[in-house]
Design a protein around this motif. Structure first.
Motif, PDB file in Angstrom:
ATOM      1  N   UNK A 173       0.838  -1.166   0.000  1.00  0.00           N
ATOM      2  CA  UNK A 173       0.000   0.000   0.000  1.00  0.00           C
ATOM      3  C   UNK A 173       0.893   1.241   0.000  1.00  0.00           C
ATOM      4  N   UNK A 174       0.477   2.218  -0.760  1.00  0.00           N
ATOM      5  CA  UNK A 174       1.282   3.438  -0.871  1.00  0.00           C
ATOM      6  C   UNK A 174       0.369   4.660  -0.789  1.00  0.00           C
ATOM      7  N   UNK A 175       0.798   5.632   0.014  1.00  0.00           N
ATOM      8  CA  UNK A 175       0.086   6.903   0.166  1.00  0.00           C
ATOM      9  C   UNK A 175       1.082   8.015  -0.135  1.00  0.00           C
ATOM     10  N   UNK A 176       0.658   8.986  -0.912  1.00  0.00           N
ATOM     11  CA  UNK A 176       1.529  10.128  -1.199  1.00  0.00           C
ATOM     12  C   UNK A 176       0.759  11.405  -0.865  1.00  0.00           C
ATOM     13  N   UNK A 177       1.390  12.277  -0.064  1.00  0.00           N
ATOM     14  CA  UNK A 177       0.744  13.513   0.363  1.00  0.00           C
ATOM     15  C   UNK A 177       1.756  14.649   0.416  1.00  0.00           C
ATOM     16  N   UNK A 178       1.270  15.854   0.214  1.00  0.00           N
ATOM     17  CA  UNK A 178       2.085  17.043   0.427  1.00  0.00           C
ATOM     18  C   UNK A 178       1.726  17.587   1.798  1.00  0.00           C
ATOM     19  N   UNK A 179       2.737  17.755   2.645  1.00  0.00           N
ATOM     20  CA  UNK A 179       2.526  18.268   3.999  1.00  0.00           C
ATOM     21  C   UNK A 179       3.187  19.630   4.135  1.00  0.00           C
ATOM     22  N   UNK A 180       2.632  20.438   5.037  1.00  0.00           N
ATOM     23  CA  UNK A 180       3.148  21.792   5.263  1.00  0.00           C
ATOM     24  C   UNK A 180       4.214  21.795   6.352  1.00  0.00           C
ATOM     25  N   UNK A 181       5.135  20.865   6.244  1.00  0.00           N
ATOM     26  CA  UNK A 181       6.294  20.779   7.138  1.00  0.00           C
ATOM     27  C   UNK A 181       7.501  20.452   6.278  1.00  0.00           C
ATOM     28  N   UNK A 182       8.680  20.817   6.756  1.00  0.00           N
ATOM     29  CA  UNK A 182       9.885  20.522   5.972  1.00  0.00           C
ATOM     30  C   UNK A 182      10.198  19.029   6.050  1.00  0.00           C
ATOM     31  N   UNK A 183      10.947  18.568   5.067  1.00  0.00           N
ATOM     32  CA  UNK A 183      11.385  17.173   5.072  1.00  0.00           C
ATOM     33  C   UNK A 183      12.207  16.892   6.333  1.00  0.00           C
ATOM     34  N   UNK A 184      13.018  17.845   6.753  1.00  0.00           N
ATOM     35  CA  UNK A 184      13.851  17.692   7.955  1.00  0.00           C
ATOM     36  C   UNK A 184      12.992  17.551   9.206  1.00  0.00           C
ATOM     37  N   UNK A 185      11.944  18.401   9.327  1.00  0.00           N
ATOM     38  CA  UNK A 185      11.042  18.296  10.487  1.00  0.00           C
ATOM     39  C   UNK A 185      10.385  16.926  10.530  1.00  0.00           C
ATOM     40  N   UNK A 186       9.903  16.448   9.394  1.00  0.00           N
ATOM     41  CA  UNK A 186       9.227  15.150   9.344  1.00  0.00           C
ATOM     42  C   UNK A 186      10.210  14.019   9.643  1.00  0.00           C
ATOM     43  N   UNK A 187      11.367  14.073   9.017  1.00  0.00           N
ATOM     44  CA  UNK A 187      12.400  13.063   9.237  1.00  0.00           C
ATOM     45  C   UNK A 187      12.774  12.992  10.721  1.00  0.00           C
ATOM     46  N   UNK A 188      13.032  14.150  11.326  1.00  0.00           N
ATOM     47  CA  UNK A 188      13.409  14.185  12.747  1.00  0.00           C
ATOM     48  C   UNK A 188      12.307  13.615  13.632  1.00  0.00           C
ATOM     49  N   UNK A 189      11.046  13.876  13.278  1.00  0.00           N
ATOM     50  CA  UNK A 189       9.928  13.338  14.050  1.00  0.00           C
ATOM     51  C   UNK A 189       9.913  11.813  13.994  1.00  0.00           C
ATOM     52  N   UNK A 190      10.047  11.251  12.803  1.00  0.00           N
ATOM     53  CA  UNK A 190      10.017   9.789  12.663  1.00  0.00           C
ATOM     54  C   UNK A 190      11.187   9.151  13.406  1.00  0.00           C
ATOM     55  N   UNK A 191      12.380   9.720  13.263  1.00  0.00           N
ATOM     56  CA  UNK A 191      13.558   9.174  13.950  1.00  0.00           C
ATOM     57  C   UNK A 191      13.383   9.275  15.462  1.00  0.00           C
ATOM     58  N   UNK A 192      12.829  10.381  15.961  1.00  0.00           N
ATOM     59  CA  UNK A 192      12.631  10.504  17.414  1.00  0.00           C
ATOM     60  C   UNK A 192      11.571   9.516  17.904  1.00  0.00           C
ATOM     61  N   UNK A 193      10.590   9.201  17.076  1.00  0.00           N
ATOM     62  CA  UNK A 193       9.591   8.184  17.436  1.00  0.00           C
ATOM     63  C   UNK A 193      10.239   6.801  17.533  1.00  0.00           C
ATOM     64  N   UNK A 194      11.109   6.504  16.590  1.00  0.00           N
ATOM     65  CA  UNK A 194      11.841   5.226  16.632  1.00  0.00           C
ATOM     66  C   UNK A 194      12.722   5.195  17.875  1.00  0.00           C
ATOM     67  N   UNK A 195      13.386   6.313  18.178  1.00  0.00           N
ATOM     68  CA  UNK A 195      14.247   6.399  19.365  1.00  0.00           C
ATOM     69  C   UNK A 195      13.431   6.147  20.641  1.00  0.00           C
TER      70      UNK A 195
END
Length: 146
Positions: free
Chosen positions: A1-23
Motif C-alpha cells: 500500500x502506498x500513500x503520497x501527500x504534500x505536507x506543510x512541514x519541511x522534510x527535515x522536520x518530518x524526518x526528525x519526528x520519525x527518527x525521534x519516534x523510533x528512538x
C-alpha cells in the motif's frame, strides 16, 4: 500500500519526528540501552498483528538517509512487514511524503489489502500523516522556552 501527500512541514522536520519516534520506541523496549537510531539498529518489542494478537516482534532500521528516506522492518513468528517514508522537499516548509507499507505472511507472500479494508487503512494513514503535520506545525510555532 502506498500513500503520497504534500505536507506543510519541511522534510527535515518530518524526518526528525520519525527518527525521534523510533528512538522513543527503542528506549521503551530497552530502557538500559544507550543506542542511537542509525541504519542497522534493531530491538525487540511486543506488537499487535493484523489479527490483533500480541507477538514479540523484531524491529530493524534498514535504511536511514537524512532527510530523504527511512525504512524499518518488523518480523514476528506469523508476519513480517516494512514501512518506508520517502521525503521530497518542496520548499523550506513543505515536503512530499510517500508512505509505503508492505506486509508478508509466514511464507513471505505479500498480503494485499482489498476493497473496504484497503480504503479504511488508507484513511487511517492519511489521518495519521495529517496529525503529525498538525503536531509539527504547532511545535514549530511555539516559542522556545529558555
Amino acid at each position: 500500500m502506498q500513500i503520497q501527500m504534500t505536507l506543510k512541514v519541511s522534510a527535515k522536520e518530518f524526518y526528525d519526528f520519525v527518527v525521534s519516534s523510533i528512538q522513543a520506541s527503542l528506549e521503551m523496549a530497552d530502557s538500559s540501552s544507550d543506542k542511537e537510531v542509525k541504519e542497522g539498529t534493531s530491538y525487540k518489542t511486543s506488537m499487535k498483528t493484523t489479527s490483533k494478537q500480541q507477538e514479540k516482534t523484531k524491529v530493524k532500521v534498514t535504511h536511514l538517509k537524512n532527510p530523504e528516506h527511512i525504512r524499518t522492518t518488523y518480523s514476528s513468528a506469523s508476519v513480517s512487514s516494512a514501512t518506508e517514508y520517502k521525503l521530497k522537499p518542496i520548499d523550506d516548509q513543505k515536503c512530499e511524503v510517500t508512505y509505503i507499507e508492505s506486509n508478508f505472511d509466514a511464507h513471505h507472500k505479500e498480503l494485499e489489502f482489498q476493497g473496504l479494508k484497503k480504503m479504511i487503512l488508507e484513511r487511517k494513514l492519511k489521518k495519521r500523516l495529517h496529525d503529525v503535520e498538525a503536531y509539527l506545525i504547532k511545535k514549530r510555532n511555539q516559542p522556545e522556552e529558555s
